[in-house]
Design a protein around this motif. Structure first.
Motif, PDB file in Angstrom:
ATOM      1  N   CYS A 403      86.220  30.988  38.550  1.00  0.00           N
ATOM      2  CA  CYS A 403      85.755  29.598  38.426  1.00  0.00           C
ATOM      3  C   CYS A 403      85.405  29.271  36.976  1.00  0.00           C
ATOM      4  CB  CYS A 403      84.527  29.366  39.303  1.00  0.00           C
ATOM      5  SG  CYS A 403      84.910  28.947  41.016  1.00  0.00           S
ATOM      6  N   ASP A 404      85.801  28.078  36.538  1.00  0.00           N
ATOM      7  CA  ASP A 404      85.362  27.570  35.241  1.00  0.00           C
ATOM      8  C   ASP A 404      83.946  27.019  35.349  1.00  0.00           C
ATOM      9  OD1 ASP A 404      87.937  27.511  33.428  1.00  0.00           O
ATOM     10  OD2 ASP A 404      88.559  26.823  35.416  1.00  0.00           O
ATOM     11  N   ALA A 405      83.614  26.493  36.530  1.00  0.00           N
ATOM     12  CA  ALA A 405      82.279  25.930  36.756  1.00  0.00           C
ATOM     13  C   ALA A 405      81.912  26.067  38.225  1.00  0.00           C
ATOM     14  CB  ALA A 405      82.230  24.461  36.341  1.00  0.00           C
ATOM     15  N   VAL A 406      80.633  26.229  38.464  1.00  0.00           N
ATOM     16  CA  VAL A 406      80.089  26.275  39.821  1.00  0.00           C
ATOM     17  C   VAL A 406      79.007  25.209  39.922  1.00  0.00           C
ATOM     18  CG1 VAL A 406      78.728  27.622  41.467  1.00  0.00           C
ATOM     19  CG2 VAL A 406      80.623  28.703  40.234  1.00  0.00           C
ATOM     20  N   ILE A 407      79.055  24.435  41.013  1.00  0.00           N
ATOM     21  CA  ILE A 407      78.060  23.382  41.237  1.00  0.00           C
ATOM     22  C   ILE A 407      77.206  23.746  42.440  1.00  0.00           C
ATOM     23  CG2 ILE A 407      77.673  20.920  41.625  1.00  0.00           C
ATOM     24  CD1 ILE A 407      80.554  20.424  40.706  1.00  0.00           C
ATOM     25  N   ILE A 408      75.907  23.807  42.270  1.00  0.00           N
ATOM     26  CA  ILE A 408      74.994  23.982  43.405  1.00  0.00           C
ATOM     27  C   ILE A 408      74.758  22.608  44.015  1.00  0.00           C
ATOM     28  CG2 ILE A 408      72.709  24.708  44.169  1.00  0.00           C
ATOM     29  CD1 ILE A 408      72.647  26.677  41.847  1.00  0.00           C
ATOM     30  N   VAL A 409      75.272  22.413  45.241  1.00  0.00           N
ATOM     31  CA  VAL A 409      75.213  21.099  45.877  1.00  0.00           C
ATOM     32  C   VAL A 409      74.089  21.020  46.910  1.00  0.00           C
ATOM     33  CG1 VAL A 409      76.546  19.373  47.158  1.00  0.00           C
ATOM     34  CG2 VAL A 409      77.700  20.870  45.525  1.00  0.00           C
ATOM     35  N   THR A 410      73.851  22.119  47.617  1.00  0.00           N
ATOM     36  CA  THR A 410      72.831  22.155  48.669  1.00  0.00           C
ATOM     37  C   THR A 410      71.827  23.251  48.338  1.00  0.00           C
ATOM     38  OG1 THR A 410      74.598  21.590  50.240  1.00  0.00           O
ATOM     39  CG2 THR A 410      72.467  22.234  51.166  1.00  0.00           C
ATOM     40  N   GLU A 411      70.546  22.948  48.469  1.00  0.00           N
ATOM     41  CA  GLU A 411      69.508  23.900  48.045  1.00  0.00           C
ATOM     42  C   GLU A 411      69.173  24.918  49.127  1.00  0.00           C
ATOM     43  OE1 GLU A 411      67.234  19.967  48.844  1.00  0.00           O
ATOM     44  OE2 GLU A 411      69.283  20.656  48.487  1.00  0.00           O
ATOM     45  N   TRP A 412      70.196  25.630  49.622  1.00  0.00           N
ATOM     46  CA  TRP A 412      69.952  26.724  50.558  1.00  0.00           C
ATOM     47  C   TRP A 412      69.083  27.775  49.884  1.00  0.00           C
ATOM     48  CZ3 TRP A 412      71.089  26.921  55.639  1.00  0.00           C
ATOM     49  CH2 TRP A 412      72.033  26.013  56.136  1.00  0.00           C
ATOM     50  N   GLU A 413      68.228  28.430  50.654  1.00  0.00           N
ATOM     51  CA  GLU A 413      67.308  29.419  50.107  1.00  0.00           C
ATOM     52  C   GLU A 413      68.055  30.531  49.385  1.00  0.00           C
ATOM     53  OE1 GLU A 413      63.792  31.077  48.974  1.00  0.00           O
ATOM     54  OE2 GLU A 413      64.114  29.112  49.909  1.00  0.00           O
ATOM     55  N   GLU A 414      69.194  30.951  49.918  1.00  0.00           N
ATOM     56  CA  GLU A 414      69.924  32.045  49.279  1.00  0.00           C
ATOM     57  C   GLU A 414      70.454  31.652  47.905  1.00  0.00           C
ATOM     58  OE1 GLU A 414      74.345  32.798  50.376  1.00  0.00           O
ATOM     59  OE2 GLU A 414      73.345  32.393  52.296  1.00  0.00           O
ATOM     60  N   PHE A 415      70.642  30.368  47.657  1.00  0.00           N
ATOM     61  CA  PHE A 415      71.125  29.934  46.351  1.00  0.00           C
ATOM     62  C   PHE A 415      70.015  29.959  45.297  1.00  0.00           C
ATOM     63  CE2 PHE A 415      74.491  27.130  48.662  1.00  0.00           C
ATOM     64  CZ  PHE A 415      75.173  28.279  49.008  1.00  0.00           C
ATOM     65  N   ARG A 416      68.781  30.026  45.748  1.00  0.00           N
ATOM     66  CA  ARG A 416      67.667  30.162  44.792  1.00  0.00           C
ATOM     67  C   ARG A 416      67.600  31.571  44.223  1.00  0.00           C
ATOM     68  NH1 ARG A 416      64.017  25.838  45.397  1.00  0.00           N
ATOM     69  NH2 ARG A 416      64.453  24.527  47.240  1.00  0.00           N
ATOM     70  N   HIS A 417      68.329  32.487  44.850  1.00  0.00           N
ATOM     71  CA  HIS A 417      68.275  33.896  44.437  1.00  0.00           C
ATOM     72  C   HIS A 417      69.683  34.420  44.164  1.00  0.00           C
ATOM     73  CE1 HIS A 417      64.174  33.579  45.939  1.00  0.00           C
ATOM     74  NE2 HIS A 417      64.664  33.127  47.079  1.00  0.00           N
ATOM     75  N   LEU A 418      70.490  33.638  43.517  1.00  0.00           N
ATOM     76  CA  LEU A 418      71.862  34.031  43.228  1.00  0.00           C
ATOM     77  C   LEU A 418      71.910  35.202  42.240  1.00  0.00           C
ATOM     78  CD1 LEU A 418      73.472  30.493  42.749  1.00  0.00           C
ATOM     79  CD2 LEU A 418      73.944  32.068  44.627  1.00  0.00           C
ATOM     80  N   PRO A 419      72.880  36.114  42.404  1.00  0.00           N
ATOM     81  CA  PRO A 419      73.087  37.190  41.427  1.00  0.00           C
ATOM     82  C   PRO A 419      73.784  36.604  40.199  1.00  0.00           C
ATOM     83  CG  PRO A 419      74.732  37.336  43.167  1.00  0.00           C
ATOM     84  CD  PRO A 419      73.805  36.214  43.549  1.00  0.00           C
ATOM     85  N   LEU A 420      73.019  35.988  39.317  1.00  0.00           N
ATOM     86  CA  LEU A 420      73.582  35.189  38.223  1.00  0.00           C
ATOM     87  C   LEU A 420      74.482  36.005  37.302  1.00  0.00           C
ATOM     88  CD1 LEU A 420      70.392  33.104  37.370  1.00  0.00           C
ATOM     89  CD2 LEU A 420      72.360  32.386  38.735  1.00  0.00           C
ATOM     90  N   ALA A 421      74.083  37.220  36.981  1.00  0.00           N
ATOM     91  CA  ALA A 421      74.900  38.048  36.094  1.00  0.00           C
ATOM     92  C   ALA A 421      76.247  38.380  36.736  1.00  0.00           C
ATOM     93  CB  ALA A 421      74.144  39.325  35.739  1.00  0.00           C
ATOM     94  N   GLU A 422      76.220  38.655  38.030  1.00  0.00           N
ATOM     95  CA  GLU A 422      77.458  38.959  38.749  1.00  0.00           C
ATOM     96  C   GLU A 422      78.375  37.745  38.779  1.00  0.00           C
ATOM     97  OE1 GLU A 422      78.909  39.971  43.325  1.00  0.00           O
ATOM     98  OE2 GLU A 422      76.839  40.421  42.729  1.00  0.00           O
ATOM     99  N   LEU A 423      77.789  36.569  38.999  1.00  0.00           N
ATOM    100  CA  LEU A 423      78.591  35.345  39.014  1.00  0.00           C
ATOM    101  C   LEU A 423      79.209  35.106  37.639  1.00  0.00           C
ATOM    102  CD1 LEU A 423      77.224  34.920  41.765  1.00  0.00           C
ATOM    103  CD2 LEU A 423      76.811  32.547  41.128  1.00  0.00           C
ATOM    104  N   ALA A 424      78.419  35.279  36.590  1.00  0.00           N
ATOM    105  CA  ALA A 424      78.914  35.051  35.235  1.00  0.00           C
ATOM    106  C   ALA A 424      80.064  35.987  34.897  1.00  0.00           C
ATOM    107  CB  ALA A 424      77.773  35.229  34.236  1.00  0.00           C
ATOM    108  N   GLU A 425      79.966  37.232  35.347  1.00  0.00           N
ATOM    109  CA  GLU A 425      81.008  38.220  35.068  1.00  0.00           C
ATOM    110  C   GLU A 425      82.329  37.843  35.732  1.00  0.00           C
ATOM    111  OE1 GLU A 425      81.794  43.024  35.752  1.00  0.00           O
ATOM    112  OE2 GLU A 425      79.770  42.190  35.959  1.00  0.00           O
ATOM    113  N   LYS A 426      82.261  37.222  36.909  1.00  0.00           N
ATOM    114  CA  LYS A 426      83.471  36.880  37.645  1.00  0.00           C
ATOM    115  C   LYS A 426      84.054  35.531  37.225  1.00  0.00           C
ATOM    116  CE  LYS A 426      82.629  39.628  41.774  1.00  0.00           C
ATOM    117  NZ  LYS A 426      82.725  39.688  43.238  1.00  0.00           N
ATOM    118  N   MET A 427      83.219  34.684  36.616  1.00  0.00           N
ATOM    119  CA  MET A 427      83.699  33.373  36.192  1.00  0.00           C
ATOM    120  C   MET A 427      84.523  33.480  34.916  1.00  0.00           C
ATOM    121  SD  MET A 427      80.316  31.074  37.082  1.00  0.00           S
ATOM    122  CE  MET A 427      80.981  29.521  36.454  1.00  0.00           C
TER     123      MET A 427
END
Length: 457
Positions: A403-427
């Motif tokens: 992904c070039d960009a990810v948009i958080i659209v719904t504030e699900w509880e699990e999205f408050r605790h995203l593995p940010l480093a892992e997401l950045a590595e895959k983007m």
């Protein structure tokens, strides 16, 4: 003296009707839920809820002995209270479609014998004058067959929030009853006595809040009761649109809207709730009810500029996500964009008027590749929107890949605790994280290697 048990029929086993019926059965009343959808009734008879609502299936099991489900309206003959909780979807001109309500009233009228006093309750959100319309339909039907009328119509609007509907039913701020009949008001007071007095044992799935004040009982005329519902939803929608408008100015001057909201929310005259800036509101209530309120005003030649602006600001807010993509990526065509969240709010699978739908449509029109993930609403999305050419994902990690960009659209509880480093590595590319609900800490995101973009921050 023990609680008086009533025989209650709920016509319409949708979101409001089912939650209301299950809760009333849990409180000790005998409840029959009626719905024309055979598949839905079969699910309920099997102990499964046809909608996603936290705790509903647990309460369904607890109240099972006092619950019945059927497609036949005959159960209304022996009911003390008949609750009409059918859909009132919006029409193209903004009016509420009352065809389901009128059909339900006609079916109920066919079952009334006049042998006992019965209360017909409008629980659905309906325009001013609907109670009178229901009363006319039933009175006319009874007169046409030479019967005698022994009923009263009451307006008893619901104030349920999806995701916490059981809490809102058992522990409300207030219960509103509008009727010209004291007998009807007294019967509904009996029905709601366990809630008004909080004499029931709180279920484990929804414990009683600490220091909970007893709910207020508001008794009024039917017209005022109908207006209370619309006015409440319009005000809450306005509050969200207001903070989003302030958020837009915060971006211009360098302020943080989350700090502004915290500062003004501590004023007891304002309060902190519904001051979360972001992509705006969706769902089946705010949009439909503000449109109906505006339409009613137009019928009387009355202008409502504040409510109209509330709707306009919210519509604009959804497209701010696209603006932010263009500001960071410059060109959206050919990019891969991921959406975290499809439901209009967390803890529900409801997609009605969800901001994600508008964002997806615009991105596809712009030539982007779109990936989506939602922990609950994904299956509903596949069924309801099979023609939207998106790639469903099993989790946030899978979604972030390429992904070039990810948009958080719904504030699900699990999205408050995203593995940010892992997401950045895959983007890939700019690695933009657009926080459409302001639930991620900017420093955490930037430390993980993401380019963070919030709303009003």
């Amino acid at each position: 003296m023990g609680q008086q048990q009533l025989n209650v029929c709920v016509v319409g086993a949708g979101y409001v009707g089912l939650t209301t019926g299950v809760c009333l059965a849990y409180l000790g009343h005998q409840v029959t839920c009626i719905d024309k959808d055979r598949e839905k009734i079969d699910m309920l008879l099997a102990g499964r809820a046809p909608i996603y609502e936290p705790g509903l299936e647990d309460l369904l099991r607890l109240a099972n002995a006092r619950l019945k489900f059927t497609t036949s309206p005959e159960a209304c003959r022996h009911a003390d209270v008949i609750i009409l909780a059918v859909g009132t979807p919006p029409t193209p001109n903004g009016n509420a479609d009352l065809s389901f309500m009128e059909a339900a009233a006609a079916e109920v009228a066919a079952q009334l014998t006049g042998e006992r006093f019965q209360v017909i309750v409008n629980k659905s959100t309906v325009p001013v004058g609907t109670a009178q319309r229901v009363n006319l339909i039933i009175t006319t039907a009874i007169a046409s067959r030479g019967g005698s009328a022994n009923f009263a119509v009451a307006s008893n609007p619901e104030f349920l929030r999806e995701g916490v509907a059981i809490h809102d039913t058992l522990y409300p701020d207030r219960i509103v009853i509008g009727s010209a009949s004291n007998e009807a008001i007294n019967m509904l007071r009996v029905m709601y006595a366990p809630i008004l007095e909080q004499t029931f044992a709180a279920p484990k799935v929804c414990p009683r809040p600490e220091r909970f004040d007893l709910p207020a009982l508001v008794t009024t005329d039917v017209t005022s009761a109908e207006m209370i519902k619309y006015a409440a939803n319009a005000f809450l929608a306005m509050k969200i649109s207001f903070i989003n408008e302030i958020g837009g100015l915060c971006e211009k001057v360098g302020a943080d809207v989350t700090e502004v909201a915290r500062g003004i929310g501590l004023d007891k005259r304002i309060g902190p709730r519904f001051l979360q800036a972001g992509l705006g509101w969706g769902g089946s209530c705010f949009g439909k009810d503000t449109a109906a309120l505006i339409r009613t005003a137009q019928e009387y030649g009355y202008d409502m500029p504040i409510v109209s602006a509330t709707v306009s600001v919210n519509r604009r807010q959804r497209l701010r996500a696209i603006d932010k993509l263009q500001e960071t990526l410059k060109v959206v065509r050919g990019r891969t964009i991921g959406l975290l969240g499809l439901a209009f709010k967390p803890d529900t699978d409801d997609l009605r008027d969800a901001p994600a739908l508008d964002i997806i449509r615009v991105l596809l029109e712009m030539g982007a590749r779109v990936k989506v993930y939602d922990p609950v609403a994904l299956e509903n999305f596949k069924i309801q929107y099979p023609n939207l050419a998106v790639e469903p994902c099993k989790n946030a990690s899978e979604l972030s890949q390429d992904c070039d960009a990810v948009i958080i659209v719904t504030e699900w509880e699990e999205f408050r605790h995203l593995p940010l480093a892992e997401l950045a590595e895959k983007m890939t590319g700019a690695k933009v994280l657009i926080d459409g609900r302001n639930i991620i800490d900017r420093q955490d995101a930037e430390k993980a290697g993401l380019r963070y973009v919030g709303f009003g921050r």
